[in-house]
Design an enzyme around this catalytic site. Sequence first.
Site, PDB file in Angstrom:
ATOM      1  N   TRP A 145      34.515  48.025  35.918  1.00  0.00           N
ATOM      2  CA  TRP A 145      33.608  48.859  36.718  1.00  0.00           C
ATOM      3  C   TRP A 145      32.179  48.360  36.445  1.00  0.00           C
ATOM      4  O   TRP A 145      31.765  48.294  35.277  1.00  0.00           O
ATOM      5  CB  TRP A 145      33.775  50.312  36.267  1.00  0.00           C
ATOM      6  N   ASP A 169      38.270  54.410  28.679  1.00  0.00           N
ATOM      7  CA  ASP A 169      37.622  55.094  29.794  1.00  0.00           C
ATOM      8  C   ASP A 169      38.734  55.590  30.707  1.00  0.00           C
ATOM      9  O   ASP A 169      39.444  54.783  31.316  1.00  0.00           O
ATOM     10  CB  ASP A 169      36.702  54.099  30.524  1.00  0.00           C
ATOM     11  N   ALA A 229      39.289  57.804  33.901  1.00  0.00           N
ATOM     12  CA  ALA A 229      38.580  58.493  34.977  1.00  0.00           C
ATOM     13  C   ALA A 229      39.508  58.875  36.137  1.00  0.00           C
ATOM     14  O   ALA A 229      39.061  59.501  37.093  1.00  0.00           O
ATOM     15  CB  ALA A 229      37.448  57.608  35.499  1.00  0.00           C
ATOM     16  N   LYS A 288      37.283  62.900  39.632  1.00  0.00           N
ATOM     17  CA  LYS A 288      38.289  62.566  40.633  1.00  0.00           C
ATOM     18  C   LYS A 288      39.460  63.538  40.601  1.00  0.00           C
ATOM     19  O   LYS A 288      39.856  64.069  41.633  1.00  0.00           O
ATOM     20  CB  LYS A 288      38.825  61.151  40.412  1.00  0.00           C
TER      21      LYS A 288
HETATM   22  C1  LIG Z   1      36.179  53.347  35.763  1.00  0.00           C
HETATM   23  C2  LIG Z   1      35.297  54.527  35.885  1.00  0.00           C
HETATM   24  N1  LIG Z   1      34.860  55.133  34.786  1.00  0.00           N
HETATM   25  C3  LIG Z   1      34.061  56.201  34.824  1.00  0.00           C
HETATM   26  C4  LIG Z   1      33.644  56.724  36.018  1.00  0.00           C
HETATM   27  C5  LIG Z   1      32.727  57.918  35.898  1.00  0.00           C
HETATM   28  O1  LIG Z   1      32.735  58.849  36.853  1.00  0.00           O
HETATM   29  P1  LIG Z   1      31.763  60.101  36.817  1.00  0.00           P
HETATM   30  O2  LIG Z   1      30.566  59.771  36.009  1.00  0.00           O
HETATM   31  O3  LIG Z   1      31.436  60.340  38.242  1.00  0.00           O
HETATM   32  O4  LIG Z   1      32.544  61.215  36.186  1.00  0.00           O
HETATM   33  C6  LIG Z   1      34.055  56.129  37.215  1.00  0.00           C
HETATM   34  C7  LIG Z   1      33.589  56.620  38.508  1.00  0.00           C
HETATM   35  O5  LIG Z   1      33.558  55.974  39.495  1.00  0.00           O
HETATM   36  C8  LIG Z   1      34.907  55.005  37.133  1.00  0.00           C
HETATM   37  O6  LIG Z   1      35.352  54.397  38.227  1.00  0.00           O
END
Ligand SMILES: Cc1ncc(COP(=O)(O)O)c(C=O)c1O
Length: 394
Positions: free
Chosen positions: A127, A208, A210, A243
């Site tokens: 990401w 991580d 998510a 999500k």
């Molecule tokens: C791989 C990954 N980690 C973490 C996040 C963090 O999402 P948020 O900060 O919106 O909770 C995302 C969101 O797109 C993601 O794709």
Amino acid sequence: MLENLKDQPADKILALMQAFRDDPRDDKIDLGVGVYRNAAGVTPVMRAVKAAEKRIWETQETKAYTGLAGDPAYARALGGMILGDAADWDRLAAVATPGGTGAIRQGLELIGMAAPGATVWVSAPTWPNHLSILRHLNMPMRDYHYFDDATREVDFDGMLADLAKVGRGDAVLLHGCCHNPTGANLTAEQWAQVADLLAEKGAMPFIDIAYQGFGDGLDADAAGVRLLAGRLPQMLIAASCSKNFGIYRERTGLLMALAEDAGQKALAQTNLAHLNRQNFSFPPDHGARLVQTILGDADLRADWMAELEDVRTGMLDLRRQLADELRQRSNSDRFDFLARHRGMFSRLGATPAQVEALRRDHGIYMVGDSRMNIAGLNAQTVPVLARAIVDVGV
Ligand SMILES: Cc1ncc(COP(=O)(O)O)c(C=O)c1O
């Protein structure tokens, strides 16, 4: 003073969103931004979230600050959902954070405080925000092989070969499930091998997670993180509820640190609370309270799980439909990986010129590295996309 600032590179995904909005074509298709959408193109408020909001509105009597770590009941509820039987609360420190991003940011800062100069290893690709936060924090980073461009599966031999170079005290950032941007994920056996290697190297895994519930199911998606928690003395976990609870704008995340014993847990806990205090003081509460309410009530939890399951199976159906269409239109099985991938994304493997042609000639928007958001599709647009993919020569 402000004149000294340097222009910041535009976030490519946000720029793509704008380009999509500006495109006058009626039949344009947005497979760019990472937000779940149903068949009608809507990102709905989930039923259980609405019900929990009503309940909170009716019963909440104060908006006074929570604790610096957020409400411990939230951490217990969400941490329990993630770690299941592997949740050892004698060893787990946890703080609520603004979204998963907040948890990642704070986790990296914690690494920087505990082991200044430690290298953080990231998957290639990962990401993009992982990289940009690491750069912002000026932390040493290296990448490890992850995705095989030819097979569109995990390049596990390459990954192990790179992770063999990890130093004692380095941190290794891993996607818990539904890898973003590729959609290719580790099998249970591969997770076990990664766990053994990290244990042998004395490295700190940083998971991580998510998209729990978007891949193979709530428990199955957490199998890797649970396995690591059972085998490694220490680890960090950054979780997002954006999500799976559909509460993107409520900024609801959790950072957990698994420590070796209760004393180390207490040390981690004060440091996590300290980081919250320095960065934003008290974490947002509304989303965390929704999650806690839903997970703590049998009916709301069951309804949320049922809706999440519909979301998950809907995306799997779209994957299968797209792979089938492409098999027919390309007369080959070279796109079957789309049905094997999990989560909201798949990296199609198109060249930048092909991605551009999809946008220019077909009004189909995907990220420049050919990451597609499967949830941007529906039964009508699947054949349109399949035709376009073959047309541009992917
Ligand atoms: C791989 C990954 N980690 C973490 C996040 C963090 O999402 P948020 O900060 O919106 O909770 C995302 C969101 O797109 C993601 O794709």
